[in-house]
Write a protein that holds these residues in place. Structure first.
Motif, mmCIF file in Angstrom:
data_model
loop_
_atom_site.group_PDB
_atom_site.id
_atom_site.type_symbol
_atom_site.label_atom_id
_atom_site.label_comp_id
_atom_site.label_asym_id
_atom_site.label_seq_id
_atom_site.Cartn_x
_atom_site.Cartn_y
_atom_site.Cartn_z
ATOM 1 N N ARG A 4 39.715 34.597 -14.774
ATOM 2 C CA ARG A 4 40.764 35.431 -15.361
ATOM 3 C C ARG A 4 42.086 34.673 -15.413
ATOM 4 N NH1 ARG A 4 41.305 41.000 -12.464
ATOM 5 N NH2 ARG A 4 39.120 41.046 -13.189
ATOM 6 N N ASN A 5 42.401 33.924 -14.334
ATOM 7 C CA ASN A 5 43.645 33.150 -14.317
ATOM 8 C C ASN A 5 43.644 32.057 -15.378
ATOM 9 O OD1 ASN A 5 44.655 34.654 -12.197
ATOM 10 N ND2 ASN A 5 43.934 33.225 -10.614
ATOM 11 N N LEU A 6 42.478 31.390 -15.538
ATOM 12 C CA LEU A 6 42.389 30.343 -16.555
ATOM 13 C C LEU A 6 42.571 30.912 -17.952
ATOM 14 C CD1 LEU A 6 39.410 28.219 -15.150
ATOM 15 C CD2 LEU A 6 41.826 27.594 -15.207
ATOM 16 N N ILE A 7 41.960 32.084 -18.196
ATOM 17 C CA ILE A 7 42.099 32.722 -19.508
ATOM 18 C C ILE A 7 43.556 33.102 -19.749
ATOM 19 C CG2 ILE A 7 41.488 34.761 -20.855
ATOM 20 C CD1 ILE A 7 38.733 34.671 -19.533
ATOM 21 N N GLY A 8 44.228 33.612 -18.677
ATOM 22 C CA GLY A 8 45.633 33.976 -18.801
ATOM 23 C C GLY A 8 46.510 32.788 -19.150
ATOM 24 N N HIS A 13 49.641 29.546 -23.085
ATOM 25 C CA HIS A 13 49.837 28.282 -23.794
ATOM 26 C C HIS A 13 49.729 28.474 -25.299
ATOM 27 C CE1 HIS A 13 48.527 25.893 -19.978
ATOM 28 N NE2 HIS A 13 49.780 26.290 -19.923
ATOM 29 N N LEU A 14 48.766 29.290 -25.706
ATOM 30 C CA LEU A 14 48.570 29.535 -27.136
ATOM 31 C C LEU A 14 49.783 30.247 -27.729
ATOM 32 C CD1 LEU A 14 46.688 29.314 -29.535
ATOM 33 C CD2 LEU A 14 45.634 31.495 -28.865
ATOM 34 N N ARG A 15 50.327 31.202 -26.968
ATOM 35 C CA ARG A 15 51.526 31.901 -27.448
ATOM 36 C C ARG A 15 52.697 30.942 -27.582
ATOM 37 N NH1 ARG A 15 51.109 37.177 -23.450
ATOM 38 N NH2 ARG A 15 49.541 38.340 -24.667
ATOM 39 N N GLY A 16 52.843 30.024 -26.600
ATOM 40 C CA GLY A 16 53.928 29.052 -26.676
ATOM 41 C C GLY A 16 53.794 28.143 -27.880
ATOM 42 N N ILE A 17 52.564 27.677 -28.167
ATOM 43 C CA ILE A 17 52.334 26.818 -29.330
ATOM 44 C C ILE A 17 52.688 27.557 -30.613
ATOM 45 C CG2 ILE A 17 50.537 25.650 -30.669
ATOM 46 C CD1 ILE A 17 49.152 25.039 -27.966
ATOM 47 N N ARG A 18 52.251 28.828 -30.697
ATOM 48 C CA ARG A 18 52.536 29.612 -31.907
ATOM 49 C C ARG A 18 54.037 29.835 -32.079
ATOM 50 N NH1 ARG A 18 47.794 34.245 -31.258
ATOM 51 N NH2 ARG A 18 46.078 32.977 -32.113
#
Length: 256
Positions: A4-8, A13-18
């Motif tokens: 769960r922590n890894l998915i979070g 990270h994906l939000r930051g890239i976007r």
């Protein structure tokens, strides 16, 4: 919980890239105040990312700790790189080293100086050509003795099944401040006797390697107890020697 922590983390990270991809698309249309703020924030992120990249590139370029990888002759039945060249030592160095002092569990320094001006230190290898994670540096200043040697105890596996039909190879990478003569002496204790074979290291060749051919020895195969190697330095005063790597391998001779 770990998954769960890894998915979070991945989501963040994906939000930051976007977010930064969107800022890049909007940059040509931003008003100057917003553009100035975005640039300042981007520079902060860029500094941290460059720091991470620099450290990561440096660490990932180093030889892997614990590595026992090195070229071995065809037919090798035993190979070994001593721990000093593989793993960090609890005590990485010594100065004013007295005779019979150890560095790590396998290496011992011997000399007959009245006053020691010698130092030993394990160092991290950084060169692209290095396969060994660590090296050994020896600094010798004034030297009033008649001999200086590093004695390396070979593990039991080196003599397990050892016969007169074996060749034992020692390979090393040596850096020197000034020309020296360096010799390697293999010692094999068998019963009350010790067989000794001496070879001079070919320091001017591309590959610094010596082989000990046991076929010409008086070895009693049934009474072998242990083995060690003396690395002997001639006229070492005012010199620095770095052994970037040290490896051993064993194989049967072709006619055997």
């Amino acid at each position: 919980m770990r998954i769960r922590n890894l998915i979070g983390k991945d989501v963040r990270h994906l939000r930051g890239i976007r977010r930064w991809a969107k800022a890049a698309r909007r940059a040509p249309e931003m008003d100057l105040d917003e553009l100035r703020e975005t640039r300042a924030l981007a520079r902060k992120y860029l500094y941290s990312m460059n720091e991470v990249l620099a450290v990561a590139d440096s660490r990932l370029a180093l030889p892997l700790m614990g590595s026992n990888a090195f070229p071995k002759p065809h037919g090798t039945d035993w190979a070994w790189r001593p721990d000093l060249w593989r793993r960090p030592l609890p005590v990485p160095g010594r100065s004013a080293v007295e005779s019979k002092s150890k560095l790590g569990a396998e290496l011992t320094l011997f000399h007959d100086c009245a006053r020691s001006e010698l130092s030993l230190r394990q160092l991290r290898n950084h060169r692209e050509a290095d396969l060994a994670p660590y090296g050994l540096r020896m600094d010798v200043f004034a030297f009033d003795g008649s001999f200086l040697s590093l004695v390396l105890d070979l593990p039991h596996e080196a003599v397990d099944g050892l016969t007169k039909g074996h060749l034992l190879r020692m390979s090393t990478i040596v850096e020197m401040e000034k020309p020296l003569e360096i010799f390697a002496r293999l010692n094999i204790k068998h019963g009350p006797n010790t067989e000794q074979i001496v070879r001079e290291l070919p320091l001017h060749e591309d590959e610094i390697m010596v082989e000990f051919d046991l076929a010409y020895s008086n070895l009693n195969e049934k009474r072998i107890e242990r083995a060690w190697v003396d690395i002997i330095f001639e006229n070492p005063q005012m010199s620095q020697v770095v052994l970037r790597d040290l490896t051993f391998s064993r194989r049967p001779r072709a006619e055997f």
